[in-house]
Design an enzyme around this catalytic site. Structure first.
Site, short mmCIF file in Angstrom:
data_model
loop_
_atom_site.label_atom_id
_atom_site.label_comp_id
_atom_site.label_asym_id
_atom_site.label_seq_id
_atom_site.Cartn_x
_atom_site.Cartn_y
_atom_site.Cartn_z
N ASP A 7 -21.32 -8.65 0.05
CA ASP A 7 -20.25 -8.32 -0.65
C ASP A 7 -18.90 -9.27 -0.62
O ASP A 7 -19.00 -10.12 0.44
CB ASP A 7 -19.41 -7.06 0.23
CG ASP A 7 -19.97 -5.87 -0.35
OD1 ASP A 7 -20.66 -5.77 -1.25
OD2 ASP A 7 -19.85 -4.71 0.38
N GLU A 50 9.62 11.32 -1.57
CA GLU A 50 10.18 10.32 -0.81
C GLU A 50 9.45 10.07 0.63
O GLU A 50 9.86 9.31 1.09
CB GLU A 50 11.61 10.50 -0.68
CG GLU A 50 12.52 10.32 -1.93
CD GLU A 50 12.11 9.01 -2.58
OE1 GLU A 50 12.29 7.95 -2.05
OE2 GLU A 50 11.80 9.21 -3.85
N PRO A 77 3.36 2.98 1.56
CA PRO A 77 3.57 1.82 1.16
C PRO A 77 4.14 1.03 2.21
O PRO A 77 4.14 -0.39 2.44
CB PRO A 77 4.48 1.86 -0.09
CG PRO A 77 5.15 3.07 -0.02
CD PRO A 77 4.09 4.01 0.84
N ARG A 133 -18.92 3.50 2.02
CA ARG A 133 -20.19 2.64 1.69
C ARG A 133 -20.47 1.63 2.70
O ARG A 133 -21.42 0.97 2.65
CB ARG A 133 -19.57 1.82 0.38
CG ARG A 133 -18.46 0.70 0.63
CD ARG A 133 -18.07 0.38 -0.61
NE ARG A 133 -18.90 -0.42 -1.53
CZ ARG A 133 -19.44 -1.87 -0.99
NH1 ARG A 133 -18.61 -2.26 -0.01
NH2 ARG A 133 -20.03 -2.52 -1.66
#
Ligand code: ADE
Length: 241
Positions: A168, A116, A89, A153
Site C-alpha cells: 500500500d 457544535e 476536527p 483492512r
C-alpha cells in the site's frame, strides 16, 4: 475486533457494516459492529441529548452525562479492554501509523459528534481524539467510517491475498507506484514497455523508482520519515539532481 459506534445517526453506518469487504469480514466473524443511538441514553421524554452552551454563542452542545453513559455501557458490553475515540476536527490528524496502532486493539468505541460537538468534560472519558483532516464535516460519522475501513483492512483475513495491503501507499512510507491493465494502448497512451517485458527484476526496479519519483513530486514531506534502503537513498539523491 469489535467496533461500537455512538452516534445520533447510527443507521448511516449500517450499509457499510453489511456490504463489501466489511460485510464479508462480519460474516466471517473477523469483526463485529454495535451501532448505538446516543438518544437512547437521553434522560428526558423528548429524547434530547444537547443544550445551549454556557456563556452563550451559536449551536448546541451534546451533554456530557449522556455521552459518558453511552461510553460506560459500550465498555460494559464486552470483557475486552476498550479504546474510546472521539472523532473531532480538534483531534490528532489520522494517519496510517495510527490505523496500525488501533488495529491491534480488541474493541474501539467511536464517538461521533454533531452540532457544535461535546461538552469539554467528556475528555476524561476518552483515550484519544482523532481528526480526519483540516476541514469540518457535518459530524463524526464519515471520520469513524474512515477509521473503521483503515483499521479493518489491516486485520488478518479481512483482505484476501488478491487484496493484500503490504505494498500500500503509506505502509512502505511512499506513495504507490502506478499500475496498468489492458488495453496496452488507449487513445495513444501506452503501458510502459518494461511492464510487458516479463523481466521481474527490471519491473521491481522500475516500480521502486516510480514510487520514489511520485512521492518526490506529490508528497515530498513523506520522504523525511520513509524507511528507505541505501539503494533507495542513492536513487532519490539522483532524482533530486
Ligand atoms: N467531525 C467534524 N469534522 C471532523 C473531522 N475533520 N474529523 C473528525 N471528526 C469530525
Amino acid at each position: 475486533m469489535k467496533y461500537t459506534v455512538l452516534s445520533l445517526f447510527p443507521q448511516l453506518l449500517k450499509p457499510w457494516a453489511e456490504e463489501g469487504l466489511l460485510g464479508r469480514a462480519v460474516k466471517q466473524g473477523l469483526i463485529s459492529f454495535a451501532l448505538r443511538d446516543l438518544r437512547a441514553y437521553s434522560t428526558d421524554r423528548h429524547r434530547s441529548v444537547d443544550d445551549a452552551p454556557y456563556g452563550g454563542g451559536a449551536g448546541m452542545i451534546i451533554q456530557v452525562d449522556i455521552a459518558a453513559k453511552a461510553i460506560a455501557e459500550a465498555k460494559a458490553d464486552t470483557p475486552e479492554p476498550a479504546e474510546v475515540i472521539l472523532l473531532t476536527p480538534a483531534g490528532e490528524p489520522f494517519t496510517q501509523q495510527i490505523a496500525a496502532e488501533l488495529a491491534s486493539k480488541q474493541h474501539l468505541v467511536l464517538l461521533c459528534g454533531r452540532y457544535e460537538g461535546f461538552d469539554a468534560r467528556l475528555e476524561r472519558y476518552v483515550s484519544r481524539e482523532i481528526s480526519l483532516g483540516d476541514y469540518v464535516l457535518m459530524g463524526g460519522e464519515v471520520a469513524a467510517l474512515a477509521l473503521i475501513e483503515a483499521t479493518a483492512r489491516l486485520l488478518p483475513g479481512v483482505l484476501g491475498d488478491a487484496e493484500s495491503h503490504a505494498q500500500d501507499s503509506f505502509s512502505t512510507g511512499l506513495l504507490d507506484y502506478p499500475e496498468y491493465t489492458r488495453p496496452p494502448v488507449f487513445e495513444g497512451a501506452s503501458v510502459p514497455e518494461v511492464l510487458l517485458s516479463g523481466h521481474h527484476a527490471q519491473i521491481a526496479a522500475w516500480r521502486q523508482e516510480q514510487a520514489l519519483r511520485r512521492t518526490l513530486a506529490r508528497r515530498p514531506d513523506l520522504l523525511a520519515h520513509a524507511p528507505l534502503s541505501e539503494a533507495q537513498r542513492r536513487l532519490l539523491a539522483k532524482l533530486k539532481d
